[in-house]
Write a protein that holds these residues in place. Sequence first.
Motif, PDB file in Angstrom:
ATOM      1  N   HIS A  26      64.074  41.974  21.915  1.00 35.84           N
ATOM      2  CA  HIS A  26      62.940  42.217  23.249  1.00 35.84           C
ATOM      3  C   HIS A  26      62.936  40.769  23.747  1.00 35.84           C
ATOM      4  CE1 HIS A  26      60.747  45.977  23.177  1.00 35.84           C
ATOM      5  NE2 HIS A  26      61.504  46.192  22.123  1.00 35.84           N
ATOM      6  N   ASP A  33      62.580  41.155  12.587  1.00 32.30           N
ATOM      7  CA  ASP A  33      63.041  40.028  13.414  1.00 32.30           C
ATOM      8  C   ASP A  33      64.309  40.506  14.425  1.00 32.30           C
ATOM      9  OD1 ASP A  33      61.880  38.315  11.812  1.00 32.30           O
ATOM     10  OD2 ASP A  33      63.520  37.596  10.496  1.00 32.30           O
ATOM     11  N   ASN A  52      57.644  48.296  16.896  1.00 36.64           N
ATOM     12  CA  ASN A  52      58.499  47.565  16.018  1.00 36.64           C
ATOM     13  C   ASN A  52      58.569  48.420  14.831  1.00 36.64           C
ATOM     14  OD1 ASN A  52      59.377  45.532  14.123  1.00 36.64           O
ATOM     15  ND2 ASN A  52      58.099  43.918  15.269  1.00 36.64           N
ATOM     16  N   GLU A  60      62.366  41.886  17.398  1.00 37.47           N
ATOM     17  CA  GLU A  60      61.956  40.587  18.086  1.00 37.47           C
ATOM     18  C   GLU A  60      63.161  39.911  19.054  1.00 37.47           C
ATOM     19  OE1 GLU A  60      58.783  40.179  18.819  1.00 37.47           O
ATOM     20  OE2 GLU A  60      57.855  41.650  17.345  1.00 37.47           O
ATOM     21  N   LYS A  61      63.941  39.804  18.304  1.00 35.61           N
ATOM     22  CA  LYS A  61      65.219  39.086  19.124  1.00 35.61           C
ATOM     23  C   LYS A  61      65.771  40.060  20.359  1.00 35.61           C
ATOM     24  CE  LYS A  61      68.407  37.226  16.466  1.00 35.61           C
ATOM     25  NZ  LYS A  61      69.339  37.049  15.608  1.00 35.61           N
TER      26      LYS A  61
END
Length: 232
Positions: free
Chosen positions: A45, A39, A202, A42-43
Amino acid sequence: MSTLPLKRGTLRVLLILLLVFICLGMARLQLWRAETRGDRFEKEHAARSATPIELSAQLRDPAALIDRTATARGLWLHQGTLYLDNKIYRSRAGFHVLTPLRLAGSEAVVLVNRGWIVAPRLRSDLPTVPAPGGEVSVSGLTTKFETQTFELKKTTPQGSIWQHVRETDYRQNTGLDPLPVILLQTGDADDGLIRDWETATNPASKHYGYAAMWLMFALMAAGYGIFAWRNR
């Protein structure tokens, strides 16, 4: 005497069950780390593709500031430069160079992580870092101060070389008024510092692999337990 083999068999089963539960617990831990680190990845990026915010003395809410692309304009306070110790880059020991930037039109500062530099051969020496003057504009990605650090005992920062940089320690030791974030500087400032902040992949995929490994160990332990029970 006849109950001794039964007791040994029961103990063996209990130990195998304990091993299975431990393996399942480790698998669950890795799944949790995959979720949390994934998470965050992703945040970060997503933040890089968002519209940058302009840092100012009025912006103080960490929830609205962390993991954002940002710009800041002001003057470097080079006398307040810190060197964060034990930072390894491509198997070489070095420092992260952190310099406060006094925001234009205020007394507030944002602490800027300007990048990595190799450590001098002698521990008593400090690396030579360019100290540009005049008002500058800095772009980067915001991140939080350190909050939880593993230490055998709490250390008090002294001098220019710090082991950790916590907001409370920074305020007490410098007397400055920092924003509640650190700005990871990006771009090429032609200063010799390395700013390699991006994670190529990731990290969740690595933890999913670890979880699968622990699940395999649990299955192997359970299989051995069933085999031992049938051949008791």
